[in-house]
Motif scaffolding. Structure first.
Motif, PDB file in Angstrom:
ATOM      1  N   ILE A  74      36.997  40.494  39.669  1.00  0.00           N
ATOM      2  CA  ILE A  74      35.568  40.221  39.769  1.00  0.00           C
ATOM      3  C   ILE A  74      35.326  38.961  40.602  1.00  0.00           C
ATOM      4  CG2 ILE A  74      33.517  39.567  38.431  1.00  0.00           C
ATOM      5  CD1 ILE A  74      34.332  42.413  37.936  1.00  0.00           C
ATOM      6  N   LEU A  75      36.103  37.913  40.273  1.00  0.00           N
ATOM      7  CA  LEU A  75      35.902  36.639  40.973  1.00  0.00           C
ATOM      8  C   LEU A  75      36.173  36.776  42.470  1.00  0.00           C
ATOM      9  CD1 LEU A  75      35.258  33.614  40.339  1.00  0.00           C
ATOM     10  CD2 LEU A  75      37.714  33.215  40.430  1.00  0.00           C
ATOM     11  N   ALA A  76      37.096  37.681  42.807  1.00  0.00           N
ATOM     12  CA  ALA A  76      37.535  37.782  44.199  1.00  0.00           C
ATOM     13  C   ALA A  76      36.668  38.714  45.049  1.00  0.00           C
ATOM     14  CB  ALA A  76      38.994  38.254  44.241  1.00  0.00           C
ATOM     15  N   LYS A  77      35.638  39.285  44.441  1.00  0.00           N
ATOM     16  CA  LYS A  77      34.867  40.296  45.183  1.00  0.00           C
ATOM     17  C   LYS A  77      34.139  39.769  46.403  1.00  0.00           C
ATOM     18  CE  LYS A  77      33.753  44.358  42.411  1.00  0.00           C
ATOM     19  NZ  LYS A  77      32.705  45.058  41.656  1.00  0.00           N
ATOM     20  N   GLU A  78      33.629  38.520  46.310  1.00  0.00           N
ATOM     21  CA  GLU A  78      32.917  37.961  47.460  1.00  0.00           C
ATOM     22  C   GLU A  78      33.875  37.019  48.165  1.00  0.00           C
ATOM     23  OE1 GLU A  78      30.038  36.458  50.201  1.00  0.00           O
ATOM     24  OE2 GLU A  78      31.501  35.347  49.048  1.00  0.00           O
ATOM     25  N   GLY A  79      34.215  37.322  49.397  1.00  0.00           N
ATOM     26  CA  GLY A  79      35.291  36.634  50.109  1.00  0.00           C
ATOM     27  C   GLY A  79      35.121  35.131  50.254  1.00  0.00           C
ATOM     28  N   GLU A  80      33.974  34.702  50.758  1.00  0.00           N
ATOM     29  CA  GLU A  80      33.750  33.271  50.968  1.00  0.00           C
ATOM     30  C   GLU A  80      33.752  32.520  49.643  1.00  0.00           C
ATOM     31  OE1 GLU A  80      30.407  31.850  53.227  1.00  0.00           O
ATOM     32  OE2 GLU A  80      30.499  33.594  54.565  1.00  0.00           O
ATOM     33  N   HIS A  81      33.208  33.177  48.630  1.00  0.00           N
ATOM     34  CA  HIS A  81      33.076  32.545  47.327  1.00  0.00           C
ATOM     35  C   HIS A  81      34.440  32.216  46.734  1.00  0.00           C
ATOM     36  CE1 HIS A  81      30.952  31.587  43.643  1.00  0.00           C
ATOM     37  NE2 HIS A  81      31.816  32.304  42.961  1.00  0.00           N
ATOM     38  N   ILE A  82      35.322  33.205  46.705  1.00  0.00           N
ATOM     39  CA  ILE A  82      36.653  32.967  46.138  1.00  0.00           C
ATOM     40  C   ILE A  82      37.417  31.968  46.999  1.00  0.00           C
ATOM     41  CG2 ILE A  82      37.627  35.032  47.274  1.00  0.00           C
ATOM     42  CD1 ILE A  82      38.743  33.513  43.909  1.00  0.00           C
ATOM     43  N   ALA A  83      37.229  32.029  48.305  1.00  0.00           N
ATOM     44  CA  ALA A  83      37.922  31.083  49.182  1.00  0.00           C
ATOM     45  C   ALA A  83      37.486  29.652  48.870  1.00  0.00           C
ATOM     46  CB  ALA A  83      37.638  31.417  50.650  1.00  0.00           C
ATOM     47  N   GLY A  84      36.202  29.499  48.525  1.00  0.00           N
ATOM     48  CA  GLY A  84      35.674  28.173  48.240  1.00  0.00           C
ATOM     49  C   GLY A  84      36.149  27.608  46.914  1.00  0.00           C
ATOM     50  N   PHE A  85      36.549  28.506  46.005  1.00  0.00           N
ATOM     51  CA  PHE A  85      36.909  28.025  44.667  1.00  0.00           C
ATOM     52  C   PHE A  85      38.386  28.151  44.324  1.00  0.00           C
ATOM     53  CE2 PHE A  85      32.315  28.448  43.852  1.00  0.00           C
ATOM     54  CZ  PHE A  85      32.102  27.239  43.214  1.00  0.00           C
ATOM     55  N   GLU A  86      39.178  28.858  45.137  1.00  0.00           N
ATOM     56  CA  GLU A  86      40.530  29.206  44.684  1.00  0.00           C
ATOM     57  C   GLU A  86      41.416  27.987  44.413  1.00  0.00           C
ATOM     58  OE1 GLU A  86      42.249  31.799  47.551  1.00  0.00           O
ATOM     59  OE2 GLU A  86      41.989  30.414  49.223  1.00  0.00           O
ATOM     60  N   ASP A  87      41.117  26.856  45.062  1.00  0.00           N
ATOM     61  CA  ASP A  87      41.953  25.674  44.830  1.00  0.00           C
ATOM     62  C   ASP A  87      41.626  24.958  43.527  1.00  0.00           C
ATOM     63  OD1 ASP A  87      43.413  26.021  47.086  1.00  0.00           O
ATOM     64  OD2 ASP A  87      42.142  24.736  48.335  1.00  0.00           O
ATOM     65  N   GLU A  88      40.558  25.364  42.849  1.00  0.00           N
ATOM     66  CA  GLU A  88      40.203  24.600  41.660  1.00  0.00           C
ATOM     67  C   GLU A  88      39.911  25.464  40.428  1.00  0.00           C
ATOM     68  OE1 GLU A  88      35.638  23.399  42.577  1.00  0.00           O
ATOM     69  OE2 GLU A  88      37.148  22.373  43.794  1.00  0.00           O
ATOM     70  N   VAL A  89      40.418  26.677  40.458  1.00  0.00           N
ATOM     71  CA  VAL A  89      40.189  27.544  39.301  1.00  0.00           C
ATOM     72  C   VAL A  89      41.333  27.405  38.290  1.00  0.00           C
ATOM     73  CG1 VAL A  89      40.125  29.962  38.565  1.00  0.00           C
ATOM     74  CG2 VAL A  89      38.787  29.223  40.533  1.00  0.00           C
ATOM     75  N   PHE A  90      40.981  27.306  37.008  1.00  0.00           N
ATOM     76  CA  PHE A  90      41.977  27.392  35.934  1.00  0.00           C
ATOM     77  C   PHE A  90      42.150  28.866  35.576  1.00  0.00           C
ATOM     78  CE2 PHE A  90      40.660  22.977  35.153  1.00  0.00           C
ATOM     79  CZ  PHE A  90      41.893  22.383  34.972  1.00  0.00           C
ATOM     80  N   TRP A  91      43.402  29.277  35.432  1.00  0.00           N
ATOM     81  CA  TRP A  91      43.679  30.680  35.140  1.00  0.00           C
ATOM     82  C   TRP A  91      44.249  30.862  33.743  1.00  0.00           C
ATOM     83  CZ3 TRP A  91      41.786  34.275  38.231  1.00  0.00           C
ATOM     84  CH2 TRP A  91      41.551  33.939  39.585  1.00  0.00           C
ATOM     85  N   VAL A  92      43.780  31.887  33.067  1.00  0.00           N
ATOM     86  CA  VAL A  92      44.376  32.301  31.800  1.00  0.00           C
ATOM     87  C   VAL A  92      45.319  33.453  32.125  1.00  0.00           C
ATOM     88  CG1 VAL A  92      43.955  33.313  29.541  1.00  0.00           C
ATOM     89  CG2 VAL A  92      42.373  31.603  30.465  1.00  0.00           C
ATOM     90  N   THR A  93      46.601  33.252  31.827  1.00  0.00           N
ATOM     91  CA  THR A  93      47.605  34.227  32.256  1.00  0.00           C
ATOM     92  C   THR A  93      48.247  34.976  31.103  1.00  0.00           C
ATOM     93  OG1 THR A  93      49.297  32.512  32.209  1.00  0.00           O
ATOM     94  CG2 THR A  93      48.167  32.888  34.305  1.00  0.00           C
ATOM     95  N   HIS A  94      48.138  34.423  29.878  1.00  0.00           N
ATOM     96  CA  HIS A  94      48.836  35.038  28.750  1.00  0.00           C
ATOM     97  C   HIS A  94      47.894  35.266  27.578  1.00  0.00           C
ATOM     98  CE1 HIS A  94      52.320  33.655  31.008  1.00  0.00           C
ATOM     99  NE2 HIS A  94      53.074  34.423  30.257  1.00  0.00           N
ATOM    100  N   GLY A  95      48.152  36.347  26.848  1.00  0.00           N
ATOM    101  CA  GLY A  95      47.559  36.545  25.533  1.00  0.00           C
ATOM    102  C   GLY A  95      48.696  36.451  24.543  1.00  0.00           C
ATOM    103  N   GLY A  96      48.751  35.338  23.810  1.00  0.00           N
ATOM    104  CA  GLY A  96      49.942  35.100  22.995  1.00  0.00           C
ATOM    105  C   GLY A  96      51.138  34.956  23.925  1.00  0.00           C
TER     106      GLY A  96
END
Length: 476
Positions: A74-96
């Motif tokens: 979802i976050l990556a759908k708009e190209g410029e938008h994700i490019a502008g934020f990708e360096d500062e996003v916190f990611w949740v990678t695990h459930g337990g």
RNA sequence: GGGAAAGUAGGGUAGCUUGGUAUCCUAGCACGUUUGGGACGUGUUGACCCCGGUUCAAAUCCGGGCUUUCCCA
């Protein structure tokens, strides 16, 4: 709450100490860039945000609540938008212990989750305009030095509004409405500001254009305290948010978003505060009035003083004033210092002297002293609020104007930037804008809306005729 | 992005070079006397950032981590 505050001239130390001593934010939480609101700070925050959200309600926005987690797709759908934020996003990678099939972002802003739902909510032109807002926490992995309320990894008071419209012009008008709303909000706070259109290279990722509200901090730097974006159809095309227009055709909606964060609290603190602590407009102060009894040895007299104080407290409370009767067992002086530290708009002292002429001493946060008859306290307090508010707004505005200078010579630019905002001529060319930023200590904030050029009619960089005046400032 | 310094009661600090009982101020708590701009007396609670190493013994020496502050870009 009893140590000396550093003088406001030492702004950085003053700011940090004030946050701690006035019990606004506790910076001791053991993770970088995330802080804790004290009870008093939360009260201050609520005063400010109740007003801000109330204004959005009055202007026809509905409040919503969106999830924190945003699936990567979802976050990556708009190209410029994700490019502008990708360096500062916190990611949740695990459930337990199990790795997620698709990692999820801690929202850095809510355009993408909201527009995912807009796609479901919007069917026809009768659904438009759609105007919603929320006050939410957002996360950005700031790598530069974090600073409470100003540069945070967890922003805890992001008021973000999002709208959808049936035409480009309607969206543009909504951006103007948003700016009017922010102007009114900051006038209420007594925080002076300038509204500029951000240059092309500094607009919000995915926006057609961005307006920003900046104020001037005591150290001469600009603090961005609001933004409003016309998103055009960039997101609606990416998220397939279409409506059936009056001709029966499907068409992507026209969108805007605009936001204010807890930087508005940093601004109101920093603009008005003094060597003794917070100074706040009377509407903003969590405690508007403190009543301090002055007691001497005589029990009978003390009882009478306490009785008078309780009477005044009751009448003020009935009148809707946020009043505190400080009957704690401390000296009056100590109570004065504490009240000043937290920006209490005025104090009322009642002692033996005042019993005789049945009037109390009233001192406002700026030190103006007056007398109020016991039975006219409510009227008197309202008057003092008015004069206090107009005085502090005037002082703030004057300070802002005094520290905004026009410069038409490169040699004067950096010295002027030490003091505050600088206005320069700018032809509008991107390369000239970058040059001005490279050759100075400041950033080019943008071109102000509706402002006279004041004789700055040639570009500081190339010397060509300049249609625009640009604001330059050192920034946070 | 690069560099430097620093983490000791709630806050501010001394001690570290040369390893051995942790100093002072302030705040807090209890009691009493006080109260027109941060009251005083007596008593009292409370700390060496984390993990590992060296050692009979670590706040102190060594390694790693975390956090903070400052400077430069």
């Amino acid at each position: 709450m009893a140590d000396d505050l550093p003088p406001k001239e030492e702004f950085s130390e003053w700011y940090n100490e004030l946050l701690f001593q006035a019990e606004i934010m506790d910076v001791r939480y053991p993770a970088q860039g995330v802080y804790v609101w004290y009870p008093f700070g939360q009260k201050l925050r609520n005063q400010v945000y109740d007003r801000l959200t109330g204004m959005h309600d009055d202007a026809g926005h509905d409040e919503v609540g969106f999830p924190v987690l945003i699936p990567e797709g979802i976050l990556a759908k708009e190209g410029e938008h994700i490019a502008g934020f990708e360096d500062e996003v916190f990611w949740v990678t695990h459930g337990g212990r199990k790795e997620l099939d698709e990692r999820m972002a801690m929202r850095p802003t809510s355009e993408t989750p909201m527009y995912t739902m807009f796609d479901l909510w919007i069917r026809s032109h009768t659904d438009l305009p759609l105007k919603i807002y929320q006050v939410a926490n957002i996360w950005r992995s700031e790598t530069e030095h974090t600073r409470p309320l100003i540069r945070l990894r967890e922003i805890t008071g992001f008021k973000e509004a999002h709208t959808a419209h049936a035409g480009y012009e309607a969206a543009a008008e909504q951006v103007e409405e948003a700016l009017d709303l922010y102007r009114e909000f900051y006038r209420w706070l007594g925080v002076p500001f300038v509204v500029t259109e951000r240059p092309e290279w500094d607009k919000f990722p995915g926006a057609d254009y961005t307006y920003a509200v900046d104020t001037l901090m005591p150290d001469g730097r600009a603090l961005q305290i609001g933004t409003a974006h016309n998103l055009g159809q960039n997101f609606s095309e990416a998220f397939d948010v279409e409506f059936e227009n009056q001709d029966g055709e499907q068409e992507p909606v026209y969108q805007t978003s605009y936001g204010v964060s807890e930087r508005c609290i940093a601004a109101v603190m920093s603009v008005h505060g003094d060597d003794n602590g917070l100074v706040l407009p009377s509407d903003v102060a969590p405690t508007q009035v403190v009543i301090v009894p002055v007691l001497f040895g005589d029990d009978e007299e003390n009882d009478e003083i306490m009785e008078v104080c309780r009477g005044i407290e009751g009448r003020l409370r009935d009148a809707g004033v946020r009043v505190e009767f400080d009957d704690s067992d401390r000296s009056p002086g100590a109570k004065y210092y504490d009240a000043e530290l937290q920006g209490t708009a005025l104090r009322i002292e009642v002692g033996p002297r005042d019993l005789e002429d049945e009037s109390a001493v009233v001192v406002d946060r700026l030190g103006n002293e007056s007398e109020a008859a016991f039975d006219e306290v409510v009227e008197h307090v309202e008057d003092v609020f008015d004069s206090l508010d107009s005085e502090l707004r005037k002082t703030a505005q004057q300070g802002f104007e005094d520290r905004t200078t026009d410069v038409d010579d490169y040699g004067d630019l950096n010295p002027a930037l030490e003091d505050g905002f600088v206005r320069v001529g700018w032809c509008g060319a991107e390369e000239c804008g970058h040059s001005i930023e490279d050759k100075s200590d400041g950033d080019l904030l943008g071109v102000p809306k509706s402002e006279e050029d004041g004789g700055l009619d040639s570009c500081l960089e190339c010397g060509d005729s300049a249609d625009d005046v640009a604001y330059v400032a050192r920034t946070y």
